[in-house]
Design an enzyme around this catalytic site. Structure first.
Site, PDB file in Angstrom:
ATOM      1  N   GLU A   1       0.910  -1.201  -0.069  1.00  0.00           N
ATOM      2  CA  GLU A   1       0.171  -0.181  -0.097  1.00  0.00           C
ATOM      3  C   GLU A   1       0.735   1.170   0.023  1.00  0.00           C
ATOM      4  O   GLU A   1       1.720   1.332   0.875  1.00  0.00           O
ATOM      5  CB  GLU A   1      -0.881   0.001   1.231  1.00  0.00           C
ATOM      6  N   CYS A   2       0.632   2.129  -0.871  1.00  0.00           N
ATOM      7  CA  CYS A   2       1.276   3.444  -0.736  1.00  0.00           C
ATOM      8  C   CYS A   2       2.817   3.291  -1.139  1.00  0.00           C
ATOM      9  O   CYS A   2       3.423   2.727  -1.927  1.00  0.00           O
ATOM     10  CB  CYS A   2       0.540   4.341   0.133  1.00  0.00           C
ATOM     11  N   GLY A   3       3.387   3.658   0.368  1.00  0.00           N
ATOM     12  CA  GLY A   3       4.980   3.525   0.131  1.00  0.00           C
ATOM     13  C   GLY A   3       5.240   1.885   0.042  1.00  0.00           C
ATOM     14  O   GLY A   3       6.234   1.607  -0.756  1.00  0.00           O
TER      15      GLY A   3
END
Length: 436
Positions: free
Chosen positions: A327-329
């Protein structure tokens, strides 16, 4: 019976978090049990709440969560003496289109739970106009009740007197005024406050804020303004499906964010979670059947992650036979490369072809509704997932098969579709709930 109160303001940056932490710690120091919540999707504040109260805090979100889920989450305050919900942005600020149970506005939570609102007002550059703003917020929505006001960043005793008189004329209680020159602040970075677990002195900072606020605010009167509250039955509990039975979760300064209610939901469903640190060059537990890389700040540690070959090789080996999701990073680290703010490209794990860059920062912020085109851990193709996206990275390349069709809160299709390749999947949004 607990007493409930919402801390809100006309806008962001007025001092909601500082006041929430100070009140929570001051009441705790008096022997009261205080349970905090965060209205909206901000993922940093709950850890500060936990540092102030000693109790885990979770997000409650009217756009992404149904009423039963919110009732389940706030039910943890049933044994507390005081329940505080810290708002986000301004009191009525949400998105244009209604979500599952509201627009994401703090006012939704205040009305839903019947808790009065304590407003933090910054009257800088104002006097009587501050009372007009407070009166407008009080009268804007019939189902939202105002408890009173705390003034923040007051310039002088004369300034305070002018504002207090105006608020008294409007029939609005003032519980205290915090002088401008003595403002307590917490360290910040580009996604908001530096996270609580990264601050060795967080306890002393909160203690200082509690002393400061207790000196200038009538915290007994604030407590009396809270509403007696009886938690409602929570129904079927959290609407959370774990991604596997045994979950290897990346957890360190580069992978520091996953919504607390998600982890609680996974464990409540019987999943086992083992953590590992990519920054320490660790690999996922070989006994796990899925690996999850949360968001965080990989851009601040890109050089270390690129150099940690044991982590990268171990994750690649894991992904040969079992699902890995970021997720994201975490999504960025699953990609081929990440370019940092200085323009230096760092090789990532290469499980996906994603290339991202912080050299030219651009903010991506908002709710996301994704319809999965293919399965991801814990969710089948066709599932509708609600989440939130907040990052400053730019997509240089996203060559893999899209994972989902993703819309923002207005219904517009966005380019951050997520990716899938083999056993690897990733999204830029942080998952909050699945539509059922």
């Amino acid at each position: 019976m607990p007493a409930g109160l919402v801390i809100s303001a006309p806008a962001s940056g007025v001092g909601k978090t500082t006041l929430t932490l100070a009140l929570a710690r001051a009441w705790r120091d008096r022997g009261l049990q205080v349970q905090c919540f965060k209205s909206g999707p901000d993922y940093i504040d709950p850890a500060f709440h936990a540092a102030a109260t000693g109790l885990a805090s979770v997000n409650i979100d009217s756009w992404a969560m149904d009423r039963a889920t919110i009732a389940h989450l706030v039910g943890r305050g049933a044994d507390a003496d005081v329940v505080l919900a810290e708002g986000s942005m301004g009191l009525f600020d949400g998105v244009a289109a209604c979500g599952v149970s509201g627009t994401g506005a703090t006012a939704d939570i205040a009305e839903m739970l019947g808790w009065p609102v304590l407003l933090v007002i910054d009257p800088s550059g104002q006097a009587q106009t501050a009372a007009a703003i407070a009166a407008g917020l009080r009268d804007y929505r019939a189902g939202v009740r105002l408890a009173g006001v705390v003034l923040n960043r007051v310039a002088s005793p004369r300034h305070e007197d002018l504002v207090r008189r105006a608020l008294a004329d409007a029939g609005i209680a003032v519980f205290g005024a915090l002088p401008r020159h003595a403002e307590i602040s917490l360290p910040k970075r580009h996604l908001g406050l530096v996270q609580a677990e990264e601050q060795a002195e967080i306890g002393s900072l909160i203690d200082e804020a509690a002393r400061f606020v207790s000196t200038h605010v009538d915290i007994d009167a604030v407590l009396r303004s809270a509403a007696a509250w009886s938690p409602q039955p929570a129904g079927n509990g959290l609407n959370v499906t774990p991604p596997g039975q045994r979950i290897a979760l990346a957890r360190d300064a580069a992978f520091s964010f996953v919504y607390p209610h998600m982890l609680e939901g996974w464990r409540a469903a019987g999943a086992e979670i083992s953590t590992f640190s990519p920054l320490a060059d660790e690999t996922p537990d070989a006994r796990a059947d899925v690996c999850w890389l949360p968001g965080g700040y990989p851009e601040l540690h890109a050089g270390t992650l690129a150099a940690n070959t044991r982590f990268r090789d171990g994750l690649r080996a894991f992904a040969e036979t079992r699902p890995v999701h970021g997720e994201c990073g975490g999504y960025m680290v699953l990609g081929a490369g990440l370019t940092d703010a200085d323009g230096v490209r760092h090789e990532m794990t290469g499980l996906l072809g994603l290339e991202t860059s912080f050299a030219k920062r651009r903010m991506h912020l908002g709710y996301r509704l994704a319809e999965l085109a293919a399965p991801m851990p814990g969710h089948q193709a066709g599932a509708r997932l609600r989440g939130h996206e907040f990052h400053y990275s730019t997509i240089v390349a996203q060559p893999d098969t899209p994972l989902a069709v993703v819309h923002d809160a207005t219904g517009a299709v966005i380019a951050e579709t997520g990716s899938r390749r083999g056993h690897a999947t990733g999204t830029f949004f942080h998952l909050i709930a699945e539509d059922r």
